[in-house]
Design an enzyme around this catalytic site. Structure first.
Site, mmCIF file in Angstrom:
data_model
loop_
_atom_site.group_PDB
_atom_site.id
_atom_site.type_symbol
_atom_site.label_atom_id
_atom_site.label_comp_id
_atom_site.label_asym_id
_atom_site.label_seq_id
_atom_site.Cartn_x
_atom_site.Cartn_y
_atom_site.Cartn_z
ATOM 1 N N ARG A 37 53.134 44.667 31.586
ATOM 2 C CA ARG A 37 53.496 43.529 32.437
ATOM 3 C C ARG A 37 54.175 44.064 33.687
ATOM 4 O O ARG A 37 54.920 45.060 33.635
ATOM 5 C CB ARG A 37 54.472 42.598 31.697
ATOM 6 C CG ARG A 37 53.828 41.768 30.592
ATOM 7 C CD ARG A 37 52.883 40.691 31.135
ATOM 8 N NE ARG A 37 52.320 39.842 30.102
ATOM 9 C CZ ARG A 37 51.110 40.010 29.554
ATOM 10 N NH1 ARG A 37 50.334 41.003 29.924
ATOM 11 N NH2 ARG A 37 50.667 39.165 28.647
ATOM 12 N N HIS A 53 44.734 42.915 36.909
ATOM 13 C CA HIS A 53 45.034 42.502 35.525
ATOM 14 C C HIS A 53 43.741 42.315 34.708
ATOM 15 O O HIS A 53 43.494 41.238 34.156
ATOM 16 C CB HIS A 53 45.885 41.223 35.525
ATOM 17 C CG HIS A 53 46.661 41.032 34.249
ATOM 18 N ND1 HIS A 53 47.907 40.482 34.202
ATOM 19 C CD2 HIS A 53 46.368 41.332 32.955
ATOM 20 C CE1 HIS A 53 48.340 40.425 32.949
ATOM 21 N NE2 HIS A 53 47.410 40.957 32.174
#
Ligand code: GLV
Length: 309
Positions: free
Chosen positions: A224, A272
């Protein structure tokens, strides 16, 4: 009894199709057209509008559409009685392994340097390092981190790992806890972050920890964005302590237009995509959990709310 999809940033049609194909009996709705919300007992969610669960008085299960639950667990409207589950899927693991292996090899075989050389029509061979002389440090040895560490070891890298608690892994030297973090970092020429994001791991990649990596180390963050203090990475790259970084995640996604990462010569950005949930692959476990909820049986892949993963 209704299953509602609450995923404003995702295209819901493939999820609906994948679930309907194997469980046509499930009453399936998609937020925000999921009236009457009191019927909804199972929510399948990603990037839900914060506070949304307060509108669903009878929720029993909240399932993340991905492996991570950090965003979900921050929502104060999650009802006390709801069980949280997440996705555990071999395809997520193998895709992550593909990505990390590609990023490590890309760095070791100096593809970014050759891309720059090509721009300048420069033919300049460089001696490659042998991968069995390169140590990769895997930060986070959960279900995905462990598998990716094994994949790197099988490919021929030296692999060390770090996790909160002690773990034993064949072929991987494991360091545990805060006390052994420095030894782990100082051995890691390539650092891969695959930790869950919790209050204990937020900003764990910062000036102090990254400075403990060997001179010229390379960072791969596939966990993250908020694991990393972005300004600290920039200073360590600028003073050449780190040689580069490959970031699949950033603190603000999509990465803002004016962000310095876009044009930094030592940073590779991907949007991502290291490991994306495939609705067809994971629909069976979602349906299985829906049926277990109906039968009042224990659910698969439950999340411990205290631990945060
Ligand atoms: C993706 O980031 C996931 O948590 O599955």
């Amino acid at each position: 009894m209704t299953l509602s999809l609450i995923c404003p940033t995702k295209y819901s049609a493939p999820w609906v199709a994948a679930i309907e194909a194997i469980a046509p009996e499930i009453d399936l709705r998609v937020w925000p057209d999921d009236d009457d919300k009191a019927d909804v007992t199972f929510a399948l969610v990603w990037a839900q509008p914060e506070g949304i669960f307060a509108e669903y008085p009878n929720l029993q299960v909240i399932s993340s559409m991905g492996a991570g639950v950090d965003n979900l667990l921050q929502d104060p409207s999650i009802p006390e009685q709801a069980t949280i589950v997440r996705i555990v899927d071999p395809r997520l693991v193998s895709q992550m392994g593909d990505y990390v292996l590609a990023a490590t090899l890309n760095h070791v075989r100096q593809f970014p340097t050759y891309a720059q050389q090509q721009q300048q029509q420069q033919w300049q061979p460089l001696q490659p390092r042998n991968i069995d002389e390169v140590t990769v440090g895997m930060m986070g040895l959960g279900q995905i981190g462990r598998a990716v560490a094994n994949r790197l070891a099988q490919a021929g890298f030296q692999v060390v790992g770090w996790s909160r608690g002690a773990k034993i892994m064949a072929g991987v030297t494991v360091f545990a806890g805060k006390n052994q973090m420095q030894d782990f970092l100082s051995a890691s020429e390539i650092l891969v972050c695959l930790l869950p994001l919790t209050s204990a791991t937020e900003n764990i990649l910062n000036a102090e920890t990254l400075a403990q990596l060997p001179q010229g180390a390379y960072l791969i963050n596939v966990a993250r964005g908020n694991h990393l203090v972005e300004e600290d990475l920039l200073s360590l790259l600028d003073d050449d302590h780190l040689s580069g970084a490959c970031l699949d995640v950033v603190s603000q996604e999509p990465l803002p237009q004016e962000h310095p990462f876009w044009s930094h010569p030592k940073i590779t950005i991907t949007p991502h995509i290291a490991s994306l949930t495939d609705p067809v692959s994971v629909a069976p476990q979602i349906v299985e959990n829906y049926r277990r909820m109906m039968a009042r049986q224990p659910l698969l892949n439950q999340v411990d709310r205290q631990q945060g993963y």
